[in-house]
Design a protein around this motif. Structure first.
Motif, PDB file in Angstrom:
ATOM      1  N   THR A  46      38.543  56.410  34.678  1.00 26.47           N
ATOM      2  CA  THR A  46      38.671  55.612  34.937  1.00 26.47           C
ATOM      3  C   THR A  46      37.288  55.937  34.647  1.00 26.47           C
ATOM      4  O   THR A  46      36.875  54.428  34.179  1.00 26.47           O
ATOM      5  CB  THR A  46      39.508  55.324  36.037  1.00 26.47           C
ATOM      6  N   ASN A  47      36.425  56.060  35.875  1.00 23.31           N
ATOM      7  CA  ASN A  47      34.808  55.922  35.651  1.00 23.31           C
ATOM      8  C   ASN A  47      34.347  55.978  33.793  1.00 23.31           C
ATOM      9  O   ASN A  47      33.786  55.110  33.698  1.00 23.31           O
ATOM     10  CB  ASN A  47      34.694  56.567  37.206  1.00 23.31           C
ATOM     11  N   GLN A  87      63.057  59.749  43.399  1.00 21.46           N
ATOM     12  CA  GLN A  87      62.830  58.677  42.999  1.00 21.46           C
ATOM     13  C   GLN A  87      61.453  59.053  43.718  1.00 21.46           C
ATOM     14  O   GLN A  87      60.800  59.450  44.374  1.00 21.46           O
ATOM     15  CB  GLN A  87      63.272  57.472  44.153  1.00 21.46           C
ATOM     16  N   LYS A  88      60.280  59.169  42.589  1.00 22.18           N
ATOM     17  CA  LYS A  88      59.211  59.075  43.000  1.00 22.18           C
ATOM     18  C   LYS A  88      58.448  57.950  43.472  1.00 22.18           C
ATOM     19  O   LYS A  88      58.692  56.349  42.821  1.00 22.18           O
ATOM     20  CB  LYS A  88      58.276  59.273  41.399  1.00 22.18           C
ATOM     21  N   GLN A  89      57.301  57.663  44.098  1.00 21.84           N
ATOM     22  CA  GLN A  89      56.628  56.563  44.536  1.00 21.84           C
ATOM     23  C   GLN A  89      55.209  56.961  44.396  1.00 21.84           C
ATOM     24  O   GLN A  89      54.769  58.086  43.413  1.00 21.84           O
ATOM     25  CB  GLN A  89      56.846  56.219  45.849  1.00 21.84           C
ATOM     26  N   GLN A  90      54.308  55.835  44.207  1.00 23.11           N
ATOM     27  CA  GLN A  90      52.896  56.103  44.412  1.00 23.11           C
ATOM     28  C   GLN A  90      52.289  57.360  45.089  1.00 23.11           C
ATOM     29  O   GLN A  90      52.922  57.684  46.565  1.00 23.11           O
ATOM     30  CB  GLN A  90      52.442  54.364  44.752  1.00 23.11           C
ATOM     31  N   PRO A  91      51.425  57.695  44.693  1.00 23.98           N
ATOM     32  CA  PRO A  91      50.613  58.589  45.597  1.00 23.98           C
ATOM     33  C   PRO A  91      50.412  58.361  46.774  1.00 23.98           C
ATOM     34  O   PRO A  91      49.527  57.715  47.084  1.00 23.98           O
ATOM     35  CB  PRO A  91      49.601  59.035  45.134  1.00 23.98           C
ATOM     36  N   ILE A  92      51.029  59.109  48.304  1.00 22.40           N
ATOM     37  CA  ILE A  92      50.106  58.811  49.453  1.00 22.40           C
ATOM     38  C   ILE A  92      48.854  59.702  49.803  1.00 22.40           C
ATOM     39  O   ILE A  92      48.596  60.670  49.313  1.00 22.40           O
ATOM     40  CB  ILE A  92      51.212  59.491  50.378  1.00 22.40           C
ATOM     41  N   THR A 150      45.942  65.584  44.231  1.00 17.91           N
ATOM     42  CA  THR A 150      44.625  65.773  43.969  1.00 17.91           C
ATOM     43  C   THR A 150      43.770  65.304  43.091  1.00 17.91           C
ATOM     44  O   THR A 150      42.939  65.111  42.297  1.00 17.91           O
ATOM     45  CB  THR A 150      44.121  66.264  45.745  1.00 17.91           C
ATOM     46  N   THR A 151      44.337  66.831  42.392  1.00 20.95           N
ATOM     47  CA  THR A 151      42.782  67.002  41.298  1.00 20.95           C
ATOM     48  C   THR A 151      43.247  66.793  40.334  1.00 20.95           C
ATOM     49  O   THR A 151      42.661  65.886  39.678  1.00 20.95           O
ATOM     50  CB  THR A 151      43.300  68.947  41.051  1.00 20.95           C
ATOM     51  N   TYR A 152      44.419  65.746  39.827  1.00 21.03           N
ATOM     52  CA  TYR A 152      44.722  64.815  38.935  1.00 21.03           C
ATOM     53  C   TYR A 152      44.286  63.317  39.230  1.00 21.03           C
ATOM     54  O   TYR A 152      43.483  62.752  38.523  1.00 21.03           O
ATOM     55  CB  TYR A 152      46.098  65.037  38.686  1.00 21.03           C
ATOM     56  N   LYS A 153      44.518  63.519  40.963  1.00 20.39           N
ATOM     57  CA  LYS A 153      43.781  62.681  41.247  1.00 20.39           C
ATOM     58  C   LYS A 153      42.405  62.251  40.442  1.00 20.39           C
ATOM     59  O   LYS A 153      41.937  60.817  40.936  1.00 20.39           O
ATOM     60  CB  LYS A 153      43.883  61.748  42.252  1.00 20.39           C
TER      61      LYS A 153
END
Ligand code: ADP
Length: 575
Positions: free
Chosen positions: A354-355, A298-303, A344-347
């Motif tokens: 987004t910006n 199950q995938k969750q929000q990135p930590i 991290t890179t994708y984030k």
């Protein structure tokens, strides 16, 4: 020598010796019998006749002479010794003379002397033959003793050797078999003989050696595979942590150790639950495992993890490992593997996107608003009259400007949601007012398609705990969608229903509906049902969902493909 040969030889020899013993015994008994018979017949009888003759001679009667004659006749028939015949003949001669002249005492004396000579001769013969018989008996004794001793020796050797020869290897073999059964494959048997046991030992040792080799090769293979997997895991750029079924850390690669902020010794072999007390990362990693929130992969929000002086983002995936033990049917949980994918890179790219969208949308808003204002001035004909053609153009520009404004609005909302900058002011709000606002906002759009609304809203109604603007935006979006995806001249049904703790606002259309396979996806960002011809960004429902859920409410869809859809908002009643 083989056991079989040993047994055959031993028992066979014993058998032969017993036969030999019997033959020797029989032979010498026969010889002794012959000797004694010889003495008895040849000499003893002669002595007997001689004694009878002497008795008859002393008697002197006529009957005695007859008896003498009879014994002499018997003696004449029993001549066995050398010289016996002559003596017997002399006795006969003297007896005949004595019979004719009984008064001649010299004849009687001669007879007596000859009889004694005869007796002496036979006595000597008896003595000689007795010695021969004794020698025969000694010989018999000698050979019987030899055969008996040999029998004894062979029997003794068999008795001493055979039981241990058979039992000892069996004992050793039993012990060694037990050792092999206990997985001690280095065990060997050591009876090196050429018997059947020797061959058995050889086969046993070969078997043990092969088992040892097999075991060692399996072990080596397993160790090799273990090392290979460890190296693979260690060389992975993403952190990986393995836990056993009791949540004890059984392995963790370098990356995992690095981000945990612990040392290898502090992490491996320790209970993750105990580590979680002090370590935030471990706590967030095993949270779902501790609270039994199962669901492999199950995938969750990135930590977000701060390590090596920078912030990194990891997407966690937990796999529950189950195996079916050999011989069993049911599977058994043996542990969990937690993968942390470094995103991290994708984030960072996502932040940049987004910006960028936020800046662009923001920058677009002012010119679009000024376009709209200019259009308003043109429409009001304050700066001159417009012909019909120009009015049409103005109308079309206004439509596009509205659409652009809607898109930039949606994109701005989206960027707010993505960056977590969403500001909510949740206050008791009147659902009827929200519905009226949304209806007003979409009226022109509905009129263009000659769509009619049927509204079922109880008045007054309990207020809901909601952000008025955001909820109105959501409802406007839902009604706008219902108009866009409905046919001209159709009806849209808007209703409000109240339960004990919630208020449900639903928008039902009788348009094209949504195919079942897309029902779960329409709330995803940028998702649009394939083949949708109407213009749009695919963001409206995603934003709606996040707005409503941020207020503690729910949004759901119920749709029948080809017959229409119903979107329902559920909000909590204001206390
Ligand atoms: P869009 O800007 O594309 O309308 P939305 O997020 O509002 O984006 O909707 C996502 C997709 O869901 C749409 O592209 C459309 O295919 C489908 N959809 C939304 N509302 C309806 C509706 N009332 N009837 C049928 N399809 C709908």
């Amino acid at each position: 020598m083989k056991i079989k040969t040993k047994l055959t030889l031993g028992v066979g020899l014993l058998f032969l010796l017993i036969i030999l013993l019997s033959l020797v015994g029989a032979k010498y008994i026969n010889a002794l019998k012959a000797d004694s018979e010889n003495i008895l017949v040849a000499n003893y009888n002669s002595l007997e006749y001689s004694r009878n003759m002497l008795v008859a001679l002393d008697d002197g009667s006529e009957k005695a002479y007859q008896k003498f004659d009879l014994n002499l006749q018997n003696q004449e028939k029993n001549i066995t010794e050398i010289g016996e015949k002559e003596i017997t003949a002399e006795i006969r001669n003297s007896f005949e003379q004595y019979k004719s002249n009984k008064l001649d005492r010299s004849n009687q004396a001669n007879i007596r002397k000859d009889i004694f000579r005869l007796m002496d001769m036979n006595m000597q013969a008896i003595q000689r033959k007795a010695e021969v018989a004794k020698a025969t008996a000694d010989k018999a004794l000698f050979w019987i003793a030899i055969a008996g001793t040999m029998c004894f020796l062979i029997a003794f050797i068999l008795l001493v050797n055979l039981p241990s020869n058979i039992a000892n290897p069996i004992k050793e073999l039993t012990e060694s078999t037990k050792q092999i059964a206990a997985k001690n494959y280095a065990e060997r048997v050591h009876f090196e003989s050429h018997s059947e046991f020797g061959q058995l030992a050889k086969s046993f040792n070969t078997m043990a050696k092969k088992l040892e080799e097999y075991n060692n090769s399996n072990l080596a293979k397993l160790m090799m595979e273990k090392r290979r997997i460890e190296t693979l895991i260690n060389n992975m750029h993403d952190p990986v942590i393995g836990l056993d079924e009791n949540l004890k850390v059984i392995f963790a690669n370098e990356e995992a150790i690095k981000i945990s902020g612990l040392t290898h010794a502090e992490l491996i072999g320790k209970s993750a639950q105990e580590l979680a007390i002090k370590n935030d990362l471990i706590r967030s990693l095993i949270q779902d495992l501790m609270f039994d929130e199962t669901g492999s992969g199950q995938k969750q929000q990135p930590i977000k993890i701060f390590s090596e002086n920078k912030e990194s983002y990891f997407e966690k995936e937990t796999f529950h490992i189950s195996i079916t033990p050999t011989g069993e049917t049911g599977s058994k949980l043996v542990g969990h593997v937690i993968f942390l994918r470094n995103v991290t890179t994708y984030k960072e790219l996502d932040f940049a996107k987004t910006n960028f969208i936020a800046t662009v949308s923001h920058e677009f808003k002012t010119p679009i608003s000024s376009i709209k204002m200019s259009l308003q001035l043109l429409e009001n004909e304050q700066i001159g009259n417009l012909n019909d053609e120009q009015k049409k153009l103005i109308y079309s520009i206004k439509e596009d400007a509205n659409r652009l404004l809607k898109i930039t609005g949606e994109l701005l909302n989206m960027t707010q949601l993505e960056s977590g900058n969403i500001q909510l002011s949740i206050l008791p709000s009147d659902p009827n007012e929200i519905v009226l606002y949304a209806l007003h906002a979409t009226k022109t759009q509905a009129d263009q398609k000659h769509i009619h609304f049927e509204i079922n809203c109880p008045d007054p109604i309990t207020k809901v705990q909601a952000d008025y603007d955001k909820t109105a935006w959501v409802l406007t979006n839902l009604i706008s969608n219902a108009i866009r995806y409905s046919y001209d001249h159709s009806t849209i049904y808007i209703s409000i229903q109240q339960t004990s703790s919630q208020v449900q606002i639903s928008v039902r259309d009788t348009g094209q509906g949504i195919a079942p396979q897309y029902k779960d996806k329409i709330f995803d960002r940028y998702f649009r049902v394939p083949g949708t011809k109407k213009e749009g960004t695919g963001l409206g429902l995603a934003i709606s969902k996040e707005f409503i859920e941020a207020q503690g409410g729910q949004i759901s869809v119920d749709s029948e493909f080809g017959a229409g859809s119903t979107f329902t908002l559920t909000l909590h009643i204001a206390s």
